[in-house]
Design an enzyme around this catalytic site. Structure first.
Site, PDB file in Angstrom:
ATOM      1  N   TYR A 150     -41.118   6.184  43.906  1.00 55.30           N
ATOM      2  CA  TYR A 150     -39.670   6.230  43.659  1.00 55.30           C
ATOM      3  C   TYR A 150     -39.082   4.867  43.953  1.00 55.30           C
ATOM      4  O   TYR A 150     -39.391   4.256  44.981  1.00 55.30           O
ATOM      5  CB  TYR A 150     -39.021   7.285  44.551  1.00 55.30           C
ATOM      6  CG  TYR A 150     -37.516   7.378  44.393  1.00 55.30           C
ATOM      7  CD1 TYR A 150     -36.938   7.846  43.217  1.00 55.30           C
ATOM      8  CD2 TYR A 150     -36.660   6.997  45.434  1.00 55.30           C
ATOM      9  CE1 TYR A 150     -35.563   7.939  43.072  1.00 55.30           C
ATOM     10  CE2 TYR A 150     -35.276   7.087  45.299  1.00 55.30           C
ATOM     11  CZ  TYR A 150     -34.732   7.558  44.124  1.00 55.30           C
ATOM     12  OH  TYR A 150     -33.370   7.645  43.992  1.00 55.30           O
ATOM     13  N   ASP A 245     -41.979  -2.987  46.335  1.00 57.59           N
ATOM     14  CA  ASP A 245     -40.773  -2.271  46.724  1.00 57.59           C
ATOM     15  C   ASP A 245     -40.974  -1.815  48.165  1.00 57.59           C
ATOM     16  O   ASP A 245     -41.643  -0.819  48.435  1.00 57.59           O
ATOM     17  CB  ASP A 245     -40.524  -1.083  45.792  1.00 57.59           C
ATOM     18  CG  ASP A 245     -39.257  -0.326  46.179  1.00 57.59           C
ATOM     19  OD1 ASP A 245     -38.598  -0.723  47.168  1.00 57.59           O
ATOM     20  OD2 ASP A 245     -38.924   0.662  45.492  1.00 57.59           O
ATOM     21  N   LYS A 273     -32.945   0.420  53.457  1.00 62.52           N
ATOM     22  CA  LYS A 273     -33.189   1.248  54.643  1.00 62.52           C
ATOM     23  C   LYS A 273     -33.138   0.443  55.957  1.00 62.52           C
ATOM     24  O   LYS A 273     -32.064   0.080  56.385  1.00 62.52           O
ATOM     25  CB  LYS A 273     -34.478   2.047  54.455  1.00 62.52           C
ATOM     26  CG  LYS A 273     -34.359   2.951  53.203  1.00 62.52           C
ATOM     27  CD  LYS A 273     -35.326   4.075  53.046  1.00 62.52           C
ATOM     28  CE  LYS A 273     -34.857   4.989  51.923  1.00 62.52           C
ATOM     29  NZ  LYS A 273     -35.713   5.059  50.758  1.00 62.52           N
TER      30      LYS A 273
END
Ligand SMILES: *Cc1c(COP(=O)(O)O)cnc(C)c1O
Length: 436
Positions: A150, A245, A273
């Site tokens: 994702y 990522d 995050k």
């Protein structure tokens, strides 16, 4: 906490009933609706350290940690102090502050591959912008992602694999034009041959491969030995950019993320995050010669009214500073040990009951699967027993432990989870499985 009875969740239920009238599905992000485990979402009143407290007054040891950002737990005094100090001076200026440069320097210290960095407001924005940049820089259109990875919800990345070795994608969501999805190719994670075949077929057309160096959005799945190395070799050979990522793994599987842990230097890196210390932040960066292409230096447009926001920078800088201080003292190996201990209690308890189980831990991430065999990609992850996980999730809730409300998500540890929380968690896991 009542181990046998049903938890009282009246206030959460009421709050959710009201919310569904005003928000799509009652939530601002779909996973919060608890669809994978059933029941109402828990409404949160507050958090402190490794604990999170519901509106109904139940306290849980938190392994969701806001889906990863809270490497230092809830309301850490140093992050609070940093944000408060910044707040006194104003919340946003739309002109540069020194904090933005400090942040860039700190990221570079921890991740030398990030020579130049642009701050954005979310992981989605980071990956979307990195792809645009990669396409502009290489003058190619095709991007490759892995099935089950994702990278946020931008059009080009909302694509999963079809059948065959590599499929030029079909959109995962209505509203994504096929024309856009058509440029996204997908291959299964951890399968070297599929990757080699894809590059043999169309390597010269591939602008970038984007990968989570530890897959964290289909459960927690480790890259098999040599896999990322082969990916680096192939991308280099074909002039394709390699984008790590690290929105989830950055500052979480090691101080320097997956790139440090596996010793691989990507061309571009996307972050989110942890980098925001609990505030909304994303970033993309990497090789200077590529980042030169970003406006205003270069022609690739990307902007943000609130990018590099002073409150967010203050929180992020506080978090990265604590990482600098605590990483040399074994922060990441401690978290990994804790994760391994939880996994091993889980596996033993399941084995005693004859329940198929699989799991592992890396840095501040771990994964628990009700699965017959090894979980190495989306296909094997998706075969995990969903009903069993839902039962496990609720059994743990009753025992004061909060996991992410889906088996296909990573569990997270923080620096402030201590021995006491660990033993209580291990007891809860053991007792939950025994109760099956
Ligand atoms: C969470 C996540 C994103 C998306 O970040 P948002 O801040 O939710 O937009 C992208 N990539 C990975 C690997 C993630 O874990």
């Amino acid at each position: 906490m009542d181990n046998d009875g049903i938890l009282q969740m009246e206030k959460s239920e009421k709050a959710f009933q009201e919310a569904v009238k005003w928000l799509p599905g009652g939530v601002n992000s779909p996973v919060r609706a608890f669809l994978a485990v059933g029941g109402n979402p828990i409404y949160i009143r507050q958090g402190s350290g490794p604990h999170i407290e519901s509106l109904d007054g139940h306290s849980y040891i938190d392994y969701l940690l806001s889906w990863g950002p809270l490497l230092f737990g809830h309301a850490h005094p140093r992050i609070k102090a940093a944000v408060t100090e910044a707040l006194e001076k104003g919340t946003s200026f739309g002109l540069p502050t020194i904090a933005e440069t400090v942040m860039a320097q700190k990221v570079n210290q921890l991740m030398p591959a990030v020579e130049v960095v642009r701050m954005v407001n979310s992981g989605t924005e980071a990956t979307m912008s990195a792809l645009r940049l990669a396409r502009a820089f290489t003058k190619r259109n095709i991007i490759v992602k892995f099935e089950g990875c994702y990278h946020g919800h931008s059009d080009a990345l909302l694509v999963k694999a079809g059948s065959g070795v590599a499929t030029l994608g079909l959109p995962d969501s209505p509203g994504v034009p096929e024309g856009i999805a058509h440029y996204t190719a997908t291959v299964p994670y951890n399968q070297v041959e599929a990757l080699q075949e894809l590059f043999a077929q169309m390597g010269e057309q591939i602008a970038a491969v984007i990968v989570e160096p530890v897959a964290g959005n289909m459960g927690c799945i480790l890259p098999q030995s040599g896999y990322l190395e082969e990916l680096r070799r192939l991308t280099q050979k074909y002039g394709t950019l390699l984008i790590f990522d690290e929105v989830m793994t950055g500052f979480r599987v090691a101080a320097g993320g997956g790139q440090e842990r596996f010793g691989i230097r990507p061309d571009l890196v996307t972050l989110g995050k942890v980098i925001g210390g609990g505030l909304p932040v994303g970033a993309y960066g990497g090789r200077r010669d590529i980042m030169e292409w970003v406006a205003p230096n270069g022609p690739v447009y990307q902007a943000g009214t609130l990018s590099g926001n002073p409150l967010a920078m203050a929180a992020g800088i506080a978090a990265l500073t604590m990482i600098e201080e605590e990483a040399p003292n074994g922060l990441y190996s401690k978290m990994e040990q804790y994760g391994q201990q939880i996994v091993s209690v889980f596996l033993q308890a399941c084995q005693a009951k004859g329940i198929p189980a699989y799991g592992h831990a890396i840095g501040g991430m771990f994964g628990l699967f009700f699965n017959e065999g090894a979980v190495v990609d989306y296909q094997s992850a998706a075969q995990s027993d969903k009903k069993m996980f839902a039962q496990f999730f609720h059994a743990l809730l009753k025992r004061g432990v909060l996991l992410p409300p889906s088996q296909l998500e990573s569990c997270f540890l923080s620096a402030v989870h201590g021995q006491e929380e660990l033993s209580r968690t291990c007891e809860a896991v053991d007792s939950a499985i025994r109760s099956f």
